[in-house]
Design a protein around this motif. Sequence first.
Motif, PDB file in Angstrom:
ATOM      1  N   ARG A 152      40.416  32.516  12.982  1.00 31.95           N
ATOM      2  CA  ARG A 152      40.716  32.525  14.173  1.00 31.95           C
ATOM      3  C   ARG A 152      42.506  32.523  14.256  1.00 31.95           C
ATOM      4  NH1 ARG A 152      36.853  34.711  15.242  1.00 31.95           N
ATOM      5  NH2 ARG A 152      34.862  33.899  16.089  1.00 31.95           N
ATOM      6  N   GLU A 153      42.950  32.465  15.601  1.00 30.37           N
ATOM      7  CA  GLU A 153      44.541  32.226  15.417  1.00 30.37           C
ATOM      8  C   GLU A 153      44.990  31.264  15.189  1.00 30.37           C
ATOM      9  OE1 GLU A 153      45.667  33.940  19.599  1.00 30.37           O
ATOM     10  OE2 GLU A 153      47.778  32.828  19.200  1.00 30.37           O
ATOM     11  N   GLY A 154      44.901  30.100  15.439  1.00 31.41           N
ATOM     12  CA  GLY A 154      44.810  28.725  16.148  1.00 31.41           C
ATOM     13  C   GLY A 154      45.235  28.198  14.884  1.00 31.41           C
ATOM     14  N   VAL A 155      44.057  28.548  13.844  1.00 25.35           N
ATOM     15  CA  VAL A 155      44.215  28.469  12.387  1.00 25.35           C
ATOM     16  C   VAL A 155      45.378  28.553  11.831  1.00 25.35           C
ATOM     17  CG1 VAL A 155      41.496  28.148  12.152  1.00 25.35           C
ATOM     18  CG2 VAL A 155      43.449  29.382  10.501  1.00 25.35           C
ATOM     19  N   ILE A 156      46.653  28.785  12.137  1.00 19.01           N
ATOM     20  CA  ILE A 156      48.110  29.281  11.959  1.00 19.01           C
ATOM     21  C   ILE A 156      48.600  28.411  13.151  1.00 19.01           C
ATOM     22  CG2 ILE A 156      47.349  30.722   9.840  1.00 19.01           C
ATOM     23  CD1 ILE A 156      50.127  32.235  12.651  1.00 19.01           C
ATOM     24  N   ASP A 157      49.684  27.552  12.483  1.00 23.94           N
ATOM     25  CA  ASP A 157      51.160  27.857  13.571  1.00 23.94           C
ATOM     26  C   ASP A 157      52.121  28.862  13.457  1.00 23.94           C
ATOM     27  OD1 ASP A 157      53.473  27.137  13.933  1.00 23.94           O
ATOM     28  OD2 ASP A 157      53.833  25.152  13.566  1.00 23.94           O
ATOM     29  N   GLU A 158      51.542  29.628  14.570  1.00 24.86           N
ATOM     30  CA  GLU A 158      52.436  30.749  14.515  1.00 24.86           C
ATOM     31  C   GLU A 158      54.470  31.056  14.361  1.00 24.86           C
ATOM     32  OE1 GLU A 158      52.298  34.597  16.989  1.00 24.86           O
ATOM     33  OE2 GLU A 158      53.619  32.824  18.374  1.00 24.86           O
ATOM     34  N   GLN A 159      54.812  29.915  15.133  1.00 25.55           N
ATOM     35  CA  GLN A 159      56.608  29.671  14.518  1.00 25.55           C
ATOM     36  C   GLN A 159      56.617  29.579  13.230  1.00 25.55           C
ATOM     37  OE1 GLN A 159      59.012  30.676  16.884  1.00 25.55           O
ATOM     38  NE2 GLN A 159      59.679  30.586  14.530  1.00 25.55           N
ATOM     39  N   ALA A 160      55.608  28.848  12.322  1.00 27.97           N
ATOM     40  CA  ALA A 160      55.708  28.526  11.240  1.00 27.97           C
ATOM     41  C   ALA A 160      55.865  29.584   9.764  1.00 27.97           C
ATOM     42  CB  ALA A 160      54.924  27.351   9.897  1.00 27.97           C
ATOM     43  N   VAL A 161      54.246  30.022  10.472  1.00 31.75           N
ATOM     44  CA  VAL A 161      54.098  31.830   9.680  1.00 31.75           C
ATOM     45  C   VAL A 161      55.369  33.389   9.267  1.00 31.75           C
ATOM     46  CG1 VAL A 161      52.613  33.901   9.563  1.00 31.75           C
ATOM     47  CG2 VAL A 161      51.727  31.430   9.807  1.00 31.75           C
ATOM     48  N   ILE A 162      56.139  32.812  11.097  1.00 31.91           N
ATOM     49  CA  ILE A 162      57.047  33.505  11.658  1.00 31.91           C
ATOM     50  C   ILE A 162      58.336  33.685  10.219  1.00 31.91           C
ATOM     51  CG2 ILE A 162      58.939  34.136  12.890  1.00 31.91           C
ATOM     52  CD1 ILE A 162      56.584  35.100  15.047  1.00 31.91           C
ATOM     53  N   GLU A 210      55.292  22.817   7.449  1.00 30.10           N
ATOM     54  CA  GLU A 210      55.224  21.897   5.802  1.00 30.10           C
ATOM     55  C   GLU A 210      54.229  23.376   4.456  1.00 30.10           C
ATOM     56  OE1 GLU A 210      53.317  17.987   4.103  1.00 30.10           O
ATOM     57  OE2 GLU A 210      53.482  18.137   6.469  1.00 30.10           O
ATOM     58  N   ARG A 211      52.969  23.408   5.157  1.00 35.21           N
ATOM     59  CA  ARG A 211      52.412  24.125   3.741  1.00 35.21           C
ATOM     60  C   ARG A 211      52.630  25.716   3.618  1.00 35.21           C
ATOM     61  NH1 ARG A 211      46.172  21.083   6.435  1.00 35.21           N
ATOM     62  NH2 ARG A 211      46.323  19.689   4.349  1.00 35.21           N
ATOM     63  N   VAL A 212      53.400  26.150   4.557  1.00 31.94           N
ATOM     64  CA  VAL A 212      54.541  27.312   4.142  1.00 31.94           C
ATOM     65  C   VAL A 212      55.242  26.485   3.572  1.00 31.94           C
ATOM     66  CG1 VAL A 212      55.741  29.348   4.867  1.00 31.94           C
ATOM     67  CG2 VAL A 212      54.044  27.897   6.507  1.00 31.94           C
ATOM     68  N   ASP A 213      56.060  25.792   3.439  1.00 34.44           N
ATOM     69  CA  ASP A 213      56.704  25.265   2.558  1.00 34.44           C
ATOM     70  C   ASP A 213      56.394  25.151   0.929  1.00 34.44           C
ATOM     71  OD1 ASP A 213      59.450  25.487   3.787  1.00 34.44           O
ATOM     72  OD2 ASP A 213      59.731  22.965   2.948  1.00 34.44           O
ATOM     73  N   MET A 214      55.086  24.527   1.004  1.00 39.56           N
ATOM     74  CA  MET A 214      54.434  24.387  -0.720  1.00 39.56           C
ATOM     75  C   MET A 214      54.288  25.448  -0.960  1.00 39.56           C
ATOM     76  SD  MET A 214      51.918  21.797   1.327  1.00 39.56           S
ATOM     77  CE  MET A 214      51.415  20.681  -0.694  1.00 39.56           C
ATOM     78  N   MET A 215      54.518  26.745  -0.355  1.00 41.28           N
ATOM     79  CA  MET A 215      53.543  28.478  -0.960  1.00 41.28           C
ATOM     80  C   MET A 215      54.904  28.777  -1.836  1.00 41.28           C
ATOM     81  SD  MET A 215      51.977  30.144   2.115  1.00 41.28           S
ATOM     82  CE  MET A 215      50.860  29.706   3.233  1.00 41.28           C
ATOM     83  N   LYS A 216      54.003  29.993  -3.095  1.00 42.59           N
ATOM     84  CA  LYS A 216      54.563  30.238  -3.914  1.00 42.59           C
ATOM     85  C   LYS A 216      55.529  31.036  -3.727  1.00 42.59           C
ATOM     86  CE  LYS A 216      51.820  31.514  -8.137  1.00 42.59           C
ATOM     87  NZ  LYS A 216      51.217  31.700  -8.929  1.00 42.59           N
ATOM     88  N   HIS A 217      56.558  31.636  -3.846  1.00 40.57           N
ATOM     89  CA  HIS A 217      57.635  32.544  -3.225  1.00 40.57           C
ATOM     90  C   HIS A 217      56.797  33.699  -3.522  1.00 40.57           C
ATOM     91  CE1 HIS A 217      61.063  34.404  -2.202  1.00 40.57           C
ATOM     92  NE2 HIS A 217      60.716  35.346  -3.401  1.00 40.57           N
ATOM     93  N   GLY A 218      56.764  34.696  -2.174  1.00 48.95           N
ATOM     94  CA  GLY A 218      56.137  35.597  -2.327  1.00 48.95           C
ATOM     95  C   GLY A 218      54.636  35.595  -1.997  1.00 48.95           C
ATOM     96  N   ALA A 219      54.324  34.528  -1.299  1.00 47.32           N
ATOM     97  CA  ALA A 219      53.143  34.530  -1.478  1.00 47.32           C
ATOM     98  C   ALA A 219      52.561  35.271  -0.222  1.00 47.32           C
ATOM     99  CB  ALA A 219      52.290  33.238  -1.500  1.00 47.32           C
ATOM    100  N   VAL A 220      50.843  35.608  -0.317  1.00 44.50           N
ATOM    101  CA  VAL A 220      50.635  36.572   1.226  1.00 44.50           C
ATOM    102  C   VAL A 220      49.242  35.824   1.519  1.00 44.50           C
ATOM    103  CG1 VAL A 220      48.546  38.463   1.739  1.00 44.50           C
ATOM    104  CG2 VAL A 220      50.458  39.092   0.106  1.00 44.50           C
ATOM    105  N   LEU A 221      49.473  35.105   2.747  1.00 44.66           N
ATOM    106  CA  LEU A 221      48.460  35.021   3.620  1.00 44.66           C
ATOM    107  C   LEU A 221      47.504  35.552   4.810  1.00 44.66           C
ATOM    108  CD1 LEU A 221      47.393  31.777   4.943  1.00 44.66           C
ATOM    109  CD2 LEU A 221      49.164  32.435   6.584  1.00 44.66           C
ATOM    110  N   ILE A 222      45.959  35.599   4.288  1.00 39.94           N
ATOM    111  CA  ILE A 222      45.493  36.049   5.004  1.00 39.94           C
ATOM    112  C   ILE A 222      44.050  35.320   6.371  1.00 39.94           C
ATOM    113  CG2 ILE A 222      43.685  37.713   4.578  1.00 39.94           C
ATOM    114  CD1 ILE A 222      44.637  38.378   1.797  1.00 39.94           C
ATOM    115  N   ASN A 223      44.252  36.244   7.632  1.00 41.13           N
ATOM    116  CA  ASN A 223      43.655  34.913   7.811  1.00 41.13           C
ATOM    117  C   ASN A 223      42.370  35.950   9.096  1.00 41.13           C
ATOM    118  OD1 ASN A 223      42.778  33.232   9.983  1.00 41.13           O
ATOM    119  ND2 ASN A 223      44.678  33.509  11.345  1.00 41.13           N
ATOM    120  N   PHE A 224      40.975  36.098   8.857  1.00 40.03           N
ATOM    121  CA  PHE A 224      40.105  36.935   9.450  1.00 40.03           C
ATOM    122  C   PHE A 224      39.693  35.732   9.929  1.00 40.03           C
ATOM    123  CE2 PHE A 224      41.747  40.004   6.638  1.00 40.03           C
ATOM    124  CZ  PHE A 224      41.622  41.221   7.716  1.00 40.03           C
TER     125      PHE A 224
END
Length: 394
Positions: free
Chosen positions: A233-243, A217-231
């Motif tokens: 922990r792995e678990g704060v993102i849903d891997e499938q949603a980001v892929i 849902e949150r990936v959907d809300m992003m601007k087109h071409g946004a960059v996501l940076i995660n330093f």
Amino acid sequence: MSKRQILVLNKIASVGTKRFPVENYEVGSEVAKPAAILVRSAKMHDMEIPLSVQAIGRAGAGTNNIPIADMSKRGVVVFNTPGANANAVKELVLAGILMAARNIGPAMKFVGGLEGDDAALSVVVEDGKKHFVGIEVPGRTLGIVGLGAVGGMVADTALKLGMKVLGYDPEITVDAAWRLSSDVKRVMSVGELIKHSDFITLHVPLIDATRHLINAERVDMMKHGAVLINFAREGVIDEQAVIDGLDSKKLRAYVCDFPTARMKSHPNVIALPHLGASTQEAEDNCAVMVVDQVREYLDNGNISNSVNFPAVYMPRESAYRLAVANANVPNMLGQISTAMADVGLNIHNMVNKSRGEMAYTLLDVDSAISEAAVAKVRAIAGVLNVRVLPQKQE
Ligand code: MLT
């Protein structure tokens, strides 16, 4: 008194470990009855933690590798080192922003795959560069989720680069809020931050509330071409949603410190081997800070930067000190004072602080603390751990 042992589970910089005086401490990876454990990223959830352990010191910020709830039940104080590696992480976030903005990952891969002599390469390079046209950062918006030590430093640097900065942190501390530039625009939800950001960087601990913070849902809300940076922990993102976000080009890039089998070879993922805090400076800072905190706790019972117990400081005015970790329940102080009086001990000074379900009491008494006194305090319902601290030398 025999030497107290410190068990070291990961490499901790010697500039820190040598702050344990050798006449009182033995530091090593094989000790049998540790009073404290020093750890970096080793996973302790399945480890048999010896009953002798009174404290665990994490040389770093994240404590998701430590079974904190179990340790709290045993009255074991868990420390971390907030801020000690923040500059190192900030620099890598900055590198991530610039690498993603200028397509440095794919561009390097392209060059690495070229074949032929210099003349041939020069032709292919000039022809190929059109595939890696980037963007510049001034005027772009960086959204920062979590404005602790790292988030605050990232905000400052981004402002200096000419970026607009949005910040979201419902748990911001008073100190962090004081340090934050007034040019950081506060938003009231992750959704609002995501909708308006060209770059989004996450600086939150991994806890139940932050697991899969970035979902479909949150990936959907992003601007087109946004960059996501995660330093974080792995678990704060849903891997499938980001892929899915990367595949649909909604996300321009995902920069992270946590490679997974599926992510590591995706063309738009820049994945590093958990390097955020891996600088000589950060390793030294963390080691010194964690050792000083653990040593102060073992020697004097004072607590700073614990993640499960309150901060407590009482200057030592008497040679004899008792430290009690207890559940935060009514009448604990009354019962401890009565136990002291029953064995004829006069209380010179006392401090008690609570934090959530945990509480901690320090007592300075006028004469030596007997086994009988300790047994009486231990017998009080809700007392989790009792320590007679090393006698203070006058
Ligand atoms: C942290 O949580 O501060 C980092 O993960 C530290 C580390 O790499 O040890």
